[in-house]
Design an enzyme around this catalytic site. Structure first.
Site, PDB file in Angstrom:
ATOM      1  N   CYS A  89     -23.775  68.018 -11.039  1.00  0.00           N
ATOM      2  CA  CYS A  89     -24.235  66.792 -10.388  1.00  0.00           C
ATOM      3  C   CYS A  89     -24.135  65.632 -11.373  1.00  0.00           C
ATOM      4  O   CYS A  89     -24.638  65.714 -12.489  1.00  0.00           O
ATOM      5  CB  CYS A  89     -25.676  66.997  -9.940  1.00  0.00           C
ATOM      6  N   GLU A  90     -23.477  64.564 -10.974  1.00  0.00           N
ATOM      7  CA  GLU A  90     -23.296  63.440 -11.887  1.00  0.00           C
ATOM      8  C   GLU A  90     -24.573  62.629 -12.083  1.00  0.00           C
ATOM      9  O   GLU A  90     -24.662  61.837 -13.018  1.00  0.00           O
ATOM     10  CB  GLU A  90     -22.166  62.529 -11.421  1.00  0.00           C
ATOM     11  N   HIS A  91     -25.554  62.822 -11.232  1.00  0.00           N
ATOM     12  CA  HIS A  91     -26.787  62.043 -11.353  1.00  0.00           C
ATOM     13  C   HIS A  91     -27.740  62.620 -12.401  1.00  0.00           C
ATOM     14  O   HIS A  91     -28.439  61.873 -13.076  1.00  0.00           O
ATOM     15  CB  HIS A  91     -27.511  61.980  -9.999  1.00  0.00           C
ATOM     16  N   HIS A  92     -27.766  63.970 -12.525  1.00  0.00           N
ATOM     17  CA  HIS A  92     -28.685  64.597 -13.468  1.00  0.00           C
ATOM     18  C   HIS A  92     -27.977  65.526 -14.446  1.00  0.00           C
ATOM     19  O   HIS A  92     -28.618  66.076 -15.333  1.00  0.00           O
ATOM     20  CB  HIS A  92     -29.756  65.403 -12.709  1.00  0.00           C
ATOM     21  N   GLN A 130     -21.286  66.185  -4.113  1.00  0.00           N
ATOM     22  CA  GLN A 130     -20.635  67.094  -3.164  1.00  0.00           C
ATOM     23  C   GLN A 130     -19.800  66.342  -2.133  1.00  0.00           C
ATOM     24  O   GLN A 130     -18.722  66.799  -1.743  1.00  0.00           O
ATOM     25  CB  GLN A 130     -21.700  67.957  -2.473  1.00  0.00           C
ATOM     26  N   HIS A 158     -28.138  72.864  -4.831  1.00  0.00           N
ATOM     27  CA  HIS A 158     -28.198  71.896  -5.932  1.00  0.00           C
ATOM     28  C   HIS A 158     -29.428  72.153  -6.795  1.00  0.00           C
ATOM     29  O   HIS A 158     -30.563  72.035  -6.328  1.00  0.00           O
ATOM     30  CB  HIS A 158     -28.232  70.474  -5.368  1.00  0.00           C
ATOM     31  N   CYS A 160     -30.584  70.360  -9.027  1.00  0.00           N
ATOM     32  CA  CYS A 160     -31.388  69.149  -9.220  1.00  0.00           C
ATOM     33  C   CYS A 160     -32.459  69.023  -8.136  1.00  0.00           C
ATOM     34  O   CYS A 160     -33.449  68.308  -8.324  1.00  0.00           O
ATOM     35  CB  CYS A 160     -30.499  67.900  -9.251  1.00  0.00           C
TER      36      CYS A 160
END
Length: 198
Positions: A89-92, A130, A158, A160
């Site tokens: 995941c690019e956010h976390h 995703q 996920h 996250c």
């Protein structure tokens, strides 16, 4: 005791060294003693792990398909389903994992079946969301093979959401993307959905 074991490294030593320096600083910022025995090699290990988990940046998914593109008059649906995928995941920068189902209807050309799985892998081994991953796989196949239609469905869990934040352990996310006949012909799309559900 002597060991004949020699590990083959495929990572750039310069890149690993630079990343390791940053991970050592992160360990220290977290309050750890980066010089203690259990953590001595951790920065290097994490640097190599991240290099592996993001190796898709160095791959060209379209070229993967074109490397095994064959002229063939088959015009029925080709499905490769249950392709395992692991991404970040690019956010976390926490993993998400699941499976992809990919179909296309050839229009004069087919590709090697393993190449479909390799395209999924090349896009998954990057920092991702995703939704974008689903569209990238679809668009790559459409551009490389110009089929009559492409269908991609991804089902993923996920971390996250599971190990932080809302902490919901049993939820999963499904995304889909279609082109051509899968968009315009409901019967074709329903056949695909039915076949991947078996």
């Amino acid at each position: 005791m002597e060991s004949n074991y020699e590990k083959e490294e495929l990572f750039s030593p310069e890149k690993v060294a630079a990343l390791a320096g940053h991970y050592k600083a992160i360990l220290e910022l977290l309050g750890e003693d980066a010089s203690r025995e259990g953590l001595l090699k951790t920065p290097e290990r994490v640097a190599k792990a991240m290099s592996f988990l993001t190796q898709g940046y160095g791959q060209d998914p379209k070229e993967i398909l074109l490397s095994a593109k064959f002229k063939e008059e088959y015009k029925q649906m080709v499905i490769v389903k249950d392709i395992e995928l692991y991404s970040m995941c690019e956010h976390h920068m926490i993993p998400f994992y699941g499976k992809a189902h990919v179909a296309y209807i050839p229009n004069g050309y087919i590709t090697g079946l393993s190449k479909i799985a390799r395209v999924v892998e090349a896009f998954a081994r990057r920092l991702q969301v995703q939704e974008r991953l689903t569209v990238q796989i679809r668009d790559c196949i459409q551009q490389a093979l110009n089929p009559l239609g492409v269908a991609v469905v991804i089902e993923a869990s996920h971390m996250c959401m599971q190990m932080r934040g809302v902490q919901k352990q049993n939820c999963s996310t499904t995304t889909s993307a279609f082109t051509g006949a899968f968009l315009t012909q409901m019967q074709t799309r329903e056949e695909f959905i039915q076949l991947i559900g078996k």
